[in-house]
Design a protein around this motif. Structure first.
Motif, mmCIF file in Angstrom:
data_model
loop_
_atom_site.group_PDB
_atom_site.id
_atom_site.type_symbol
_atom_site.label_atom_id
_atom_site.label_comp_id
_atom_site.label_asym_id
_atom_site.label_seq_id
_atom_site.Cartn_x
_atom_site.Cartn_y
_atom_site.Cartn_z
ATOM 1 N N HIS A 61 0.831 -1.208 0.000
ATOM 2 C CA HIS A 61 0.000 0.000 0.000
ATOM 3 C C HIS A 61 0.867 1.261 0.000
ATOM 4 O O HIS A 61 0.484 2.289 -0.574
ATOM 5 N N LEU A 80 -3.104 -13.905 -4.348
ATOM 6 C CA LEU A 80 -3.069 -12.527 -3.864
ATOM 7 C C LEU A 80 -3.357 -11.501 -4.954
ATOM 8 O O LEU A 80 -3.472 -10.308 -4.661
ATOM 9 N N ARG A 82 -5.988 -10.692 -6.785
ATOM 10 C CA ARG A 82 -7.215 -9.905 -6.737
ATOM 11 C C ARG A 82 -7.093 -8.751 -5.746
ATOM 12 O O ARG A 82 -7.378 -7.588 -6.082
ATOM 13 N N GLU A 83 -6.682 -9.054 -4.536
ATOM 14 C CA GLU A 83 -6.581 -8.027 -3.494
ATOM 15 C C GLU A 83 -5.665 -6.888 -3.931
ATOM 16 O O GLU A 83 -6.002 -5.705 -3.795
ATOM 17 N N ILE A 84 -4.493 -7.241 -4.459
ATOM 18 C CA ILE A 84 -3.515 -6.223 -4.836
ATOM 19 C C ILE A 84 -3.980 -5.443 -6.060
ATOM 20 O O ILE A 84 -3.867 -4.209 -6.115
ATOM 21 N N VAL A 86 -7.039 -4.890 -7.214
ATOM 22 C CA VAL A 86 -8.157 -3.987 -6.908
ATOM 23 C C VAL A 86 -7.632 -2.735 -6.203
ATOM 24 O O VAL A 86 -8.038 -1.609 -6.518
ATOM 25 N N ALA A 87 -6.709 -2.913 -5.259
ATOM 26 C CA ALA A 87 -6.131 -1.764 -4.561
ATOM 27 C C ALA A 87 -5.348 -0.877 -5.529
ATOM 28 O O ALA A 87 -5.400 0.357 -5.446
ATOM 29 N N THR A 102 -5.437 -15.054 -12.229
ATOM 30 C CA THR A 102 -5.932 -15.376 -10.888
ATOM 31 C C THR A 102 -6.027 -16.896 -10.801
ATOM 32 O O THR A 102 -5.777 -17.596 -11.780
ATOM 33 N N ASP A 107 -12.531 -13.964 -8.916
ATOM 34 C CA ASP A 107 -11.515 -12.956 -8.625
ATOM 35 C C ASP A 107 -11.118 -12.218 -9.899
ATOM 36 O O ASP A 107 -10.902 -10.999 -9.879
ATOM 37 N N GLU A 110 -13.692 -9.608 -10.684
ATOM 38 C CA GLU A 110 -13.607 -8.439 -9.807
ATOM 39 C C GLU A 110 -12.478 -7.509 -10.229
ATOM 40 O O GLU A 110 -12.624 -6.282 -10.189
#
Length: 351
Positions: A61, A80, A82-84, A86-87, A102, A107, A110
């Motif tokens: 972040h 990991l 998807r999380e990264i 999207v951020a 993915t 995921d 998204e």
């Protein structure tokens, strides 16, 4: 010297060295690596030094918060992504996700939606498309030199040592997707690129080489048969069972008027069905670079950012390779052929 794209790299495991080399040797005139991020300080600082003294962050972040980074490459384990991603989209960064896009299809959906909403470019990191031999085969087929494609064969056999990965996540199917997702999406993307979308998949797989592991891989040997919407048939084989000296990689496309195939050593041969039209033609593609296509791929993607062009290999392309992989997984788990595409309301999952 013109404008350069500021690059951030998230994930500095083994593959990062290849990508850092590609960025610093083949893209240095249009990009610079500003920062890297990894939960391992030792690994991350080593990569930062390799990148020419880039800044290091343990928390990705902090990397995403930098205004001098416009392009982010995600090289972490697949679960990991998807999380990264999207951020990164929410931070306004253009994104490249190295294969596999993915593990889970939901995921992938998204990520694509997040990039669309943020108005950022989303690139699927499929470097096989930038390998000179693969590009030559694609061009031969696209020109119609072998007529309409009727079948395609491709394979990837790796040394057993490749399965001896120190990362525990590789043997967690939800983290890696197994051999089918983690490795064979290279070849599934190649088949999609050349033959178009698939309509059906049938696969057989087994655990032959990882039985001594706490969680054996169910697909350390796999063979997949695809029917494509064009009517063409595709066969894909993969395993971690390559014997020393045995060929590891093969690609062959047969059409109504001939065939094109890759030989050991990188030569591409084109053969016509009718002798009157000529017999064999050997094409020597440009030499493969030491980055396995990653350097040319990243240069093309960065130029898209600078020139505000659409991605040549999109998030949808990355997602589709994963969908083809799940067609194989769902088939070998059920013992039946599987129709594609999947209904989003009923995506397959690891039970």
């Amino acid at each position: 010297m013109g404008e350069k794209v500021g690059v951030g790299i998230i994930g500095t495991g083994g593959i990062s060295g290849v990508h850092i080399r590609g960025l610093t040797t083949q893209c240095s005139d249009i990009a610079r690596i500003v920062a890297v991020a990894d939960i391992s300080e030792e690994r991350g600082r080593r990569a930062a030094q390799q990148a020419g003294g880039a800044d290091y962050y343990q928390d990705y972040h902090d990397l995403l918060a930098r205004d001098d980074i416009q392009f982010v490459e995600i090289l972490t384990q697949p679960a990991l992504h998807r999380e990264i991603a999207v951020a990164a989209a929410q931070a306004g960064k253009h994104i490249c996700i190295i294969k596999p896009f993915t593990v889970m299809l939901r995921d992938a959906d998204e990520i694509i939606q997040a990039a669309r909403q943020a108005g950022v470019k989303l690139f699927a990191g499929q470097p096989t498309r930038y390998d000179p031999a693969s590009r030559t085969i694609h061009e031969v087929v696209r020109r119609g030199d072998i007529g309409e494609p009727t079948r395609m064969y491709t394979r990837s056999f790796l040394y057993l040592g490749w399965l001896e990965k120190p990362q525990g996540w590789y043997y967690d199917l939800r983290q890696s997707g197994g051999v089918t997702v983690e490795t064979l999406v290279h070849h599934m993307d190649l088949m999609h690129w050349i033959l178009g979308p698939a309509s059906r998949a049938y696969a057989e797989a087994g655990s032959f080489y990882t039985q001594d592991k706490p969680t054996p891989l169910p697909d350390d040997q796999i063979a997949v048969l695809y029917r494509f919407q064009s009517g063409a048939i595709g066969v894909l084989e993969g395993a971690g069972s390559r014997a020393l000296g045995a060929p590891s990689w093969a690609t062959e496309v047969t059409g109504t008027e001939g065939a094109v195939w890759l030989e050991e050593g990188g030569r591409v041969t084109v053969s016509r069905t009718r002798l009157s039209s000529g017999s064999l033609e050997t094409i020597i593609p440009g030499e493969s670079d030491t980055t396995g296509g990653a350097g040319p791929m990243l240069r093309d993607y960065l130029q898209c950012v600078l020139e505000d062009r659409e991605p040549p290999v999109t998030g949808e392309d990355g997602r589709y390779a994963v969908e083809m992989a799940w067609g194989a997984i769902a088939s070998y788990r059920s013992g039946r052929p599987v129709s594609l595409p999947f209904d989003p309301a009923h995506y397959p999952d690891f039970d």
